[in-house]
Design an enzyme around this catalytic site. Structure first.
Site, PDB file in Angstrom:
ATOM      1  N   GLY A   1       0.784  -1.228   0.000  1.00  8.31           N
ATOM      2  CA  GLY A   1       0.000   0.000   0.000  1.00  8.31           C
ATOM      3  C   GLY A   1       0.813   1.273   0.000  1.00  8.31           C
TER       4      GLY A   1
ATOM      5  N   ASP B   1       4.162  -0.016 -14.163  1.00  8.84           N
ATOM      6  CA  ASP B   1       4.726  -0.717 -13.006  1.00  8.84           C
ATOM      7  C   ASP B   1       5.446  -1.986 -13.425  1.00  8.84           C
ATOM      8  OD1 ASP B   1       3.476   1.291 -11.656  1.00  8.84           O
ATOM      9  OD2 ASP B   1       1.916   0.030 -10.774  1.00  8.84           O
TER      10      ASP B   1
END
Length: 383
Positions: free
Chosen positions: A118, A168
């Site tokens: 996160g 990513d």
């Protein structure tokens, strides 16, 4: 190896293949990748480590996460979504490999992560790409690096439910040590730029919050951009994404675009321009200009794209009057995660202390400082 095998003695586990799969940072270019725009990421020296080995010719796959002290197993013949989020990244990758017609058999895997969940440094992409790279090597699947990047992205779309762009996964696999990547997410053309920050380093400040809006609003932003493209394309059929829209074309359609849609599209176009300018600045060694663009990026994410939060804004605002911090902004999908700060090395410790005190006073939470360096993409070791 019999079916009674367990991971109780996982520290004695010896893999046929070992993988280092890095997280990533993104210096500038947020929410532009799924709009076919420009980004500037790099892998970092914080990673997920995998050990993989074949077990027997059957279909049983067994995994153990040292980080979570958690294990699970599944059959290659019946892959279904799990209620445990991290398992779906694994299952999704295996599912996408099999959809390509590639042959797998049973395997065992132990993994350990240095990446905070996160924090916006793409632990999910590191997990997907690391496993895919390991299985590719273990079973000689003949997948290229681009194949691995694209199937990892599909795994996140199809099994996890996040319509992420390709940045990513690309950064996790393709990065070069001590370099940034200027990546064109439409063509996947990449330019490697030396990560020369002079007397500065990259400091991440993890807010340690992840607001529940993050996943739903991420997909909503993507839909809003796609709606803007649809409206503009009614008159301009050559427009396939916001990459095909400049400021002049956007303004000519302003009266047709609902207010929020216009703001989202305008931010993306401006951010693409900022990435191009940032690449020129870093090549010239102009850290002041680079930092100005980082702050402008945050302002756009806060006010026009509306994906920031009070914790992120607080940390960025805390940096603004510091002449030893050249730039800062939120990083990642938003609503939590980290800020990224370009800060002079000899001021890092004092700033961390100041930030910790101020942030705790405001939110009752101690932020997590993470100093990172630009590092190589996926590394594979054969035993």
């Amino acid at each position: 190896m019999n079916s009674e095998f367990s991971f109780k003695n996982y520290k004695d586990f010896s893999g046929q293949i070992e993988i280092e799969s890095p997280g990533r940072i993104n210096l500038i270019g947020e929410h532009t990748d799924y709009n076919n725009g420009f980004v500037m990421p790099t892998a970092i020296d914080k990673k997920i480590y995998f050990k993989l080995r074949k077990n027997d010719p059957g279909s049983l796959c067994r995994l153990y996460s040292e980080t979570y002290n958690s294990s699970f197993k599944f059959s290659l013949e019946k892959i279904e979504k799990s209620e445990n989020a991290w398992e779906n990244y694994i299952l999704g990758v295996v599912n996408e490999i099999q959809k390509l017609g590639k042959q797998l058999s049973g395997f065992d895997c132990v993994l350990k992560s240095e990446l905070p969940i996160g924090a916006g440094i793409s632990s999910s992409a590191a997990l997907e790409c690391g496993l895919a790279s390991g299985l590719n090597e273990l079973f000689d699947l003949q997948l290229s690096k681009i194949d691995i990047i694209e199937l990892a992205q599909r795994a996140e779309h199809n099994f996890v439910g996040s319509n992420c762009g390709i940045m990513d996964q690309y950064a996790s696999v393709m990065s070069k040590k001590d370099h940034l990547i200027l990546l064109d997410c439409e063509s996947l053309d990449a330019e490697y730029i030396p990560a020369d920050f002079k007397n500065c380093k990259i400091l991440l400040l993890n807010t340690r919050v992840s607001h529940s809006l993050a996943d739903s609003e991420y997909n909503t932003r993507r839909q809003e951009c796609e709606e803007g493209v649809r409206i503009i394309a009614e008159v301009n059929p050559q427009v396939k994404s916001l990459r095909d829209v400049d400021e002049k074309l956007l303004e000519s359609h302003r009266n047709k675009l609902p207010g929020k849609i216009y703001e989202r599209c305008s931010y993306v176009i401006e951010e693409n321009n900022r990435v191009v300018k940032a690449a020129k600045a870093i090549k010239k060694g102009d850290l002041e200009k680079f930092g100005e663009l980082m702050y402008a990026s945050h302002d756009g994410l806060q006010h026009r794209y509306e994906v920031s939060c009070s914790e992120l804004d607080f940390l960025v605002d805390l940096s603004r009057d510091k002449n030893f911090i050249h730039g800062a902004r939120m990083m990642g999908g938003g609503f939590g995660g980290c800020t990224i700060n370009l800060i002079e090395v000899d001021k890092i410790d004092d700033f961390i202390q100041e930030t910790d005190k101020a942030y705790f006073k405001e939110f009752g939470i101690h932020p997590e400082p993470i100093i990172v360096e630009a590092d190589a993409g996926t590394i594979i070791y054969k035993n």
